[in-house]
Design an enzyme around this catalytic site. Structure first.
Site, short mmCIF file in Angstrom:
data_model
loop_
_atom_site.label_atom_id
_atom_site.label_comp_id
_atom_site.label_asym_id
_atom_site.label_seq_id
_atom_site.Cartn_x
_atom_site.Cartn_y
_atom_site.Cartn_z
N ASP A 97 0.80 -1.22 0.00
CA ASP A 97 0.00 0.00 0.00
C ASP A 97 0.84 1.28 0.00
O ASP A 97 0.87 1.96 -1.01
CB ASP A 97 -1.00 0.00 1.15
CG ASP A 97 -2.23 0.85 0.82
OD1 ASP A 97 -2.38 1.25 -0.33
OD2 ASP A 97 -3.02 1.09 1.73
N CYS A 152 -10.35 -5.35 -20.13
CA CYS A 152 -11.31 -4.24 -20.18
C CYS A 152 -11.81 -4.12 -21.62
O CYS A 152 -11.04 -3.89 -22.54
CB CYS A 152 -10.67 -2.93 -19.72
SG CYS A 152 -11.83 -1.54 -19.77
N CYS A 158 -18.31 -1.33 -15.24
CA CYS A 158 -17.82 -0.81 -13.97
C CYS A 158 -18.58 0.47 -13.60
O CYS A 158 -18.91 0.68 -12.43
CB CYS A 158 -16.31 -0.56 -14.03
SG CYS A 158 -15.75 0.55 -15.34
N CYS A 162 -21.07 0.79 -10.24
CA CYS A 162 -20.61 1.67 -9.18
C CYS A 162 -21.81 2.13 -8.35
O CYS A 162 -22.69 2.83 -8.86
CB CYS A 162 -19.87 2.87 -9.76
SG CYS A 162 -19.23 3.99 -8.51
N CYS A 177 -16.60 7.90 -3.77
CA CYS A 177 -16.17 6.50 -3.84
C CYS A 177 -16.14 5.86 -2.45
O CYS A 177 -15.52 6.39 -1.53
CB CYS A 177 -14.79 6.43 -4.49
SG CYS A 177 -14.12 4.76 -4.57
#
Length: 184
Positions: A97, A152, A158, A162, A177
């Site tokens: 991360d 993709c 997507c 969402c 988000c």
């Protein structure tokens, strides 16, 4: 490469690849000072997470599992220790991360998947539901050479999926988000 594969397999890593360090645009984060001098290779590793169905929850699905920083970090730490024991003259630095490596780009270059319209990695095994970790080393390793799988299709699924409308034809609005909100 067989030794690397055995070390990663011992930690349960089945989705990994290698990309070159040169040419990666590094992110402006403090962890840049941890990069090994003369870095040559980035071993990119994915772990998927169980997501199940969680109706009526306003929380990113990855936040429902154990803290991946700890789980993934421990597994990467053991892999790094084993790599160092095998290649004692080289350095191996793990990141989960908080990495200066643009993880999605590195994973794409390592052949692990495609970059979707949502900016996430799309992996053939995990889809977009995976965590990305890296081991940066000064050991020159063979890199993935070839096109990453094209996943993709530009279909807009997507955007349609969402739940908050953060991803739309107009672009990405991070303040809407769930993942971004969960992290804040």
């Amino acid at each position: 490469m067989e030794a690397l594969e055995a070390i990663l397999a011992a930690e349960g890593f089945d989705q990994w690849g290698v990309c070159g360090f040169a040419g990666l645009p590094l992110l402006p984060v403090r962890s840049r000072n941890r990069l090994p001098e003369g870095a040559q290779s980035v071993i990119v590793i994915l772990i998927g997470y169980y997501i199940g169905e969680y109706p009526n929850r306003n929380l990113s699905r990855y936040a429902l599992v154990d803290d991946y920083h700890k789980v993934f970090g421990e597994k990467l730490g053991r892999a790094v220790e084993n790599l160092w024991n095998l290649f004692k003259t080289h350095r191996f630095i793990q990141f989960v991360d908080a990495s200066p490596i643009p993880e999605v780009l590195a994973a794409h270059r390592a052949g692990l998947g495609d970059i979707g319209q949502n900016g996430q990695l799309l992996n053939p095994v995990y889809g977009s539901r995976c965590f990305i970790g890296e081991i940066v080393t000064d050991l020159p390793l063979p890199v993935f050479e070839g096109a990453a799988p094209r996943l993709c299709r530009g279909c807009g699924a997507c955007r349609a999926a969402c739940p908050t409308g953060a991803l739309s034809e107009a672009g990405f609005q991070r303040e809407r988000c769930r993942s971004w909100i969960t992290q804040k």
